[in-house]
Each structure stands twice: as C-alpha cells, then as structure tokens.
Design a protein around this motif. Structure first.
Motif, PDB file in Angstrom:
ATOM      1  N   CYS A 206     -29.781 -49.095  26.968  1.00 59.33           N
ATOM      2  CA  CYS A 206     -29.034 -49.518  28.157  1.00 59.33           C
ATOM      3  C   CYS A 206     -27.625 -48.941  28.217  1.00 59.33           C
ATOM      4  O   CYS A 206     -27.024 -48.883  29.285  1.00 59.33           O
ATOM      5  N   GLY A 207     -27.081 -48.508  27.080  1.00 61.28           N
ATOM      6  CA  GLY A 207     -25.737 -47.957  27.051  1.00 61.28           C
ATOM      7  C   GLY A 207     -24.635 -48.997  27.150  1.00 61.28           C
ATOM      8  O   GLY A 207     -23.467 -48.656  27.214  1.00 61.28           O
ATOM      9  N   GLN A 208     -24.987 -50.283  27.158  1.00 62.26           N
ATOM     10  CA  GLN A 208     -23.998 -51.347  27.323  1.00 62.26           C
ATOM     11  C   GLN A 208     -23.771 -52.154  26.046  1.00 62.26           C
ATOM     12  O   GLN A 208     -22.637 -52.447  25.705  1.00 62.26           O
ATOM     13  N   GLY A 209     -24.838 -52.535  25.378  1.00 65.75           N
ATOM     14  CA  GLY A 209     -24.728 -53.386  24.193  1.00 65.75           C
ATOM     15  C   GLY A 209     -24.166 -52.634  22.997  1.00 65.75           C
ATOM     16  O   GLY A 209     -24.113 -51.404  22.968  1.00 65.75           O
ATOM     17  N   HIS A 210     -23.757 -53.396  21.999  1.00 65.57           N
ATOM     18  CA  HIS A 210     -23.196 -52.821  20.781  1.00 65.57           C
ATOM     19  C   HIS A 210     -24.299 -52.437  19.807  1.00 65.57           C
ATOM     20  O   HIS A 210     -25.269 -53.171  19.626  1.00 65.57           O
ATOM     21  N   LEU A 211     -24.132 -51.295  19.169  1.00 71.76           N
ATOM     22  CA  LEU A 211     -25.087 -50.812  18.179  1.00 71.76           C
ATOM     23  C   LEU A 211     -24.772 -51.367  16.794  1.00 71.76           C
ATOM     24  O   LEU A 211     -25.666 -51.580  15.996  1.00 71.76           O
ATOM     25  N   PHE A 212     -23.505 -51.655  16.521  1.00 70.10           N
ATOM     26  CA  PHE A 212     -23.074 -52.084  15.196  1.00 70.10           C
ATOM     27  C   PHE A 212     -22.552 -53.519  15.230  1.00 70.10           C
ATOM     28  O   PHE A 212     -21.941 -53.937  16.207  1.00 70.10           O
ATOM     29  N   LYS A 213     -22.785 -54.227  14.135  1.00 67.90           N
ATOM     30  CA  LYS A 213     -22.180 -55.557  13.986  1.00 67.90           C
ATOM     31  C   LYS A 213     -21.050 -55.526  12.964  1.00 67.90           C
ATOM     32  O   LYS A 213     -20.320 -56.466  12.828  1.00 67.90           O
ATOM     33  N   GLY A 214     -20.916 -54.456  12.243  1.00 68.91           N
ATOM     34  CA  GLY A 214     -19.833 -54.226  11.304  1.00 68.91           C
ATOM     35  C   GLY A 214     -19.425 -52.778  11.409  1.00 68.91           C
ATOM     36  O   GLY A 214     -19.752 -52.109  12.392  1.00 68.91           O
ATOM     37  N   PHE A 215     -18.729 -52.283  10.392  1.00 70.37           N
ATOM     38  CA  PHE A 215     -18.305 -50.885  10.469  1.00 70.37           C
ATOM     39  C   PHE A 215     -19.497 -49.940  10.452  1.00 70.37           C
ATOM     40  O   PHE A 215     -19.595 -49.034  11.280  1.00 70.37           O
ATOM     41  N   LEU A 216     -20.435 -50.143   9.520  1.00 69.38           N
ATOM     42  CA  LEU A 216     -21.622 -49.293   9.444  1.00 69.38           C
ATOM     43  C   LEU A 216     -22.930 -50.075   9.501  1.00 69.38           C
ATOM     44  O   LEU A 216     -23.998 -49.481   9.423  1.00 69.38           O
ATOM     45  N   THR A 217     -22.867 -51.393   9.643  1.00 69.21           N
ATOM     46  CA  THR A 217     -24.065 -52.223   9.665  1.00 69.21           C
ATOM     47  C   THR A 217     -24.601 -52.302  11.086  1.00 69.21           C
ATOM     48  O   THR A 217     -23.881 -52.675  12.015  1.00 69.21           O
ATOM     49  N   LEU A 218     -25.876 -51.936  11.238  1.00 67.40           N
ATOM     50  CA  LEU A 218     -26.499 -52.016  12.561  1.00 67.40           C
ATOM     51  C   LEU A 218     -26.733 -53.470  12.945  1.00 67.40           C
ATOM     52  O   LEU A 218     -27.088 -54.295  12.114  1.00 67.40           O
ATOM     53  N   ALA A 219     -26.546 -53.751  14.211  1.00 69.31           N
ATOM     54  CA  ALA A 219     -26.880 -55.078  14.730  1.00 69.31           C
ATOM     55  C   ALA A 219     -28.403 -55.221  14.719  1.00 69.31           C
ATOM     56  O   ALA A 219     -29.130 -54.223  14.750  1.00 69.31           O
ATOM     57  N   PRO A 220     -28.925 -56.445  14.674  1.00 68.76           N
ATOM     58  CA  PRO A 220     -30.377 -56.599  14.683  1.00 68.76           C
ATOM     59  C   PRO A 220     -31.007 -56.178  16.009  1.00 68.76           C
ATOM     60  O   PRO A 220     -32.119 -55.655  16.031  1.00 68.76           O
ATOM     61  N   GLU A 221     -30.290 -56.417  17.115  1.00 68.45           N
ATOM     62  CA  GLU A 221     -30.806 -56.039  18.437  1.00 68.45           C
ATOM     63  C   GLU A 221     -29.648 -55.935  19.423  1.00 68.45           C
ATOM     64  O   GLU A 221     -28.543 -56.399  19.155  1.00 68.45           O
ATOM     65  N   CYS A 222     -29.937 -55.345  20.561  1.00 68.56           N
ATOM     66  CA  CYS A 222     -28.924 -55.215  21.613  1.00 68.56           C
ATOM     67  C   CYS A 222     -28.749 -56.554  22.304  1.00 68.56           C
ATOM     68  O   CYS A 222     -29.734 -57.194  22.679  1.00 68.56           O
ATOM     69  N   GLU A 223     -27.494 -56.979  22.494  1.00 70.72           N
ATOM     70  CA  GLU A 223     -27.245 -58.267  23.144  1.00 70.72           C
ATOM     71  C   GLU A 223     -27.420 -58.194  24.654  1.00 70.72           C
ATOM     72  O   GLU A 223     -27.492 -59.222  25.315  1.00 70.72           O
ATOM     73  N   VAL A 224     -27.544 -56.988  25.227  1.00 68.78           N
ATOM     74  CA  VAL A 224     -27.708 -56.847  26.675  1.00 68.78           C
ATOM     75  C   VAL A 224     -29.180 -56.709  27.057  1.00 68.78           C
ATOM     76  O   VAL A 224     -29.696 -57.482  27.857  1.00 68.78           O
ATOM     77  N   CYS A 225     -29.861 -55.706  26.482  1.00 71.03           N
ATOM     78  CA  CYS A 225     -31.254 -55.441  26.881  1.00 71.03           C
ATOM     79  C   CYS A 225     -32.281 -55.949  25.879  1.00 71.03           C
ATOM     80  O   CYS A 225     -33.479 -55.935  26.160  1.00 71.03           O
ATOM     81  N   GLY A 226     -31.848 -56.381  24.695  1.00 70.53           N
ATOM     82  CA  GLY A 226     -32.775 -56.932  23.711  1.00 70.53           C
ATOM     83  C   GLY A 226     -33.515 -55.907  22.873  1.00 70.53           C
ATOM     84  O   GLY A 226     -34.467 -56.255  22.187  1.00 70.53           O
TER      85      GLY A 226
END
Length: 146
Positions: free
Chosen positions: A29-49
């Motif tokens: 989607c280009g909107q949600g965050h990819l990272f939850k820390g400096f290099l840690t990937l988030a589990p999923e996108c908060e916008v598109c899931g």
C-alpha cells in the motif's frame, strides 16, 4: 481467479520497490510502516494488513554495506594514515565516526528495499523439482498401421 482476488489486486497497484522500501513503507500500500524498530520488521502492515512473513532479506543489507560502503570508509582511514601519519586519536575522531555512520545508516533503507523487491517480484525460496512433481508425459498419438 475469484472476484475478491481480482478486486484486491486492483485495490493495490504495484508500487516500485525503490520508492516504498527506501522509505520503510509497506510494499503493497505504500502507507504502513515496514519496521517496528531500527532493523526489526513489523509483523504486518497497520494499514492494509499485509503479513511480512514472506520477507527474508537475510544478510543482503550487510553484504551491500560491506562491499560498497565499508571498503571506501576503510580506505579513507588508510589514506589518512599514509598521507599524514596521524596518531591514533585522529583516527578516533575521523575514521571511527566515518566507519560507524557509513556502515549503520544505510542498513535500514537497504533492508527495506530488499523486502519491497521480494514482494514486488514475488520472490520465494528455491525448491528442487522432484520427479513425482512433474506432470505425466502425454502419450504419443497412435498411428493406424504397425
């Protein structure tokens, strides 16, 4: 293809990995965050899931940093040493910050770009083809005479 799969693909047009990945945004989607820390990937996108479980950049970002950034930074330190015969404290205030900045800062954008590229190009882990996975060969047409 089902109706929901078609509408889902129309809802999220393909986005270039350079634009989304380097900014640390969701590759779908280009909107949600990819990272939850400096290099840690988030589990999923908060916008598109989008579930980021597909992503495995492994050591790619570290490799690119070592090959294209750290080598010139080390050469910078060697140049200071050979040109000026600098004492250790000069390296502490010149070479060390250059090495740290040029090796740590590019890691996040490179990791984001690699993850976005995996999504964009639908990259998957390679699998070996097994004979039982191959479709059966078609039988040759029978001719009327023997």
């Amino acid at each position: 293809m089902s109706e929901s799969a078609v509408s889902k693909n129309e809802q999220w047009p393909p986005l270039p990995p350079m634009r989304t990945g380097l900014r640390g945004r969701c590759p779908r989607c280009g909107q949600g965050h990819l990272f939850k820390g400096f290099l840690t990937l988030a589990p999923e996108c908060e916008v598109c899931g989008l579930d980021y479980q597909f992503a495995d950049p492994a050591d790619g970002p570290a490799f690119f940093v070592m090959m294209f950034v750290c080598i010139p930074a080390v050469l910078f330190g060697l140049w200071i040493e050979t040109a000026y015969e600098a004492p250790w404290w000069v390296h502490l205030f010149t070479t060390l910050p250059v090495l740290l900045l040029f090796s740590i800062l590019p890691l996040r954008p490179l990791k984001g770009w690699l993850v976005a590229s995996q999504f964009f190009f639908k990259a998957e882990e390679g699998r070996l083809a097994r004979p039982e996975d191959d479709p059966p060969a078609k039988a040759a047409p029978q001719s009327g005479s023997h």
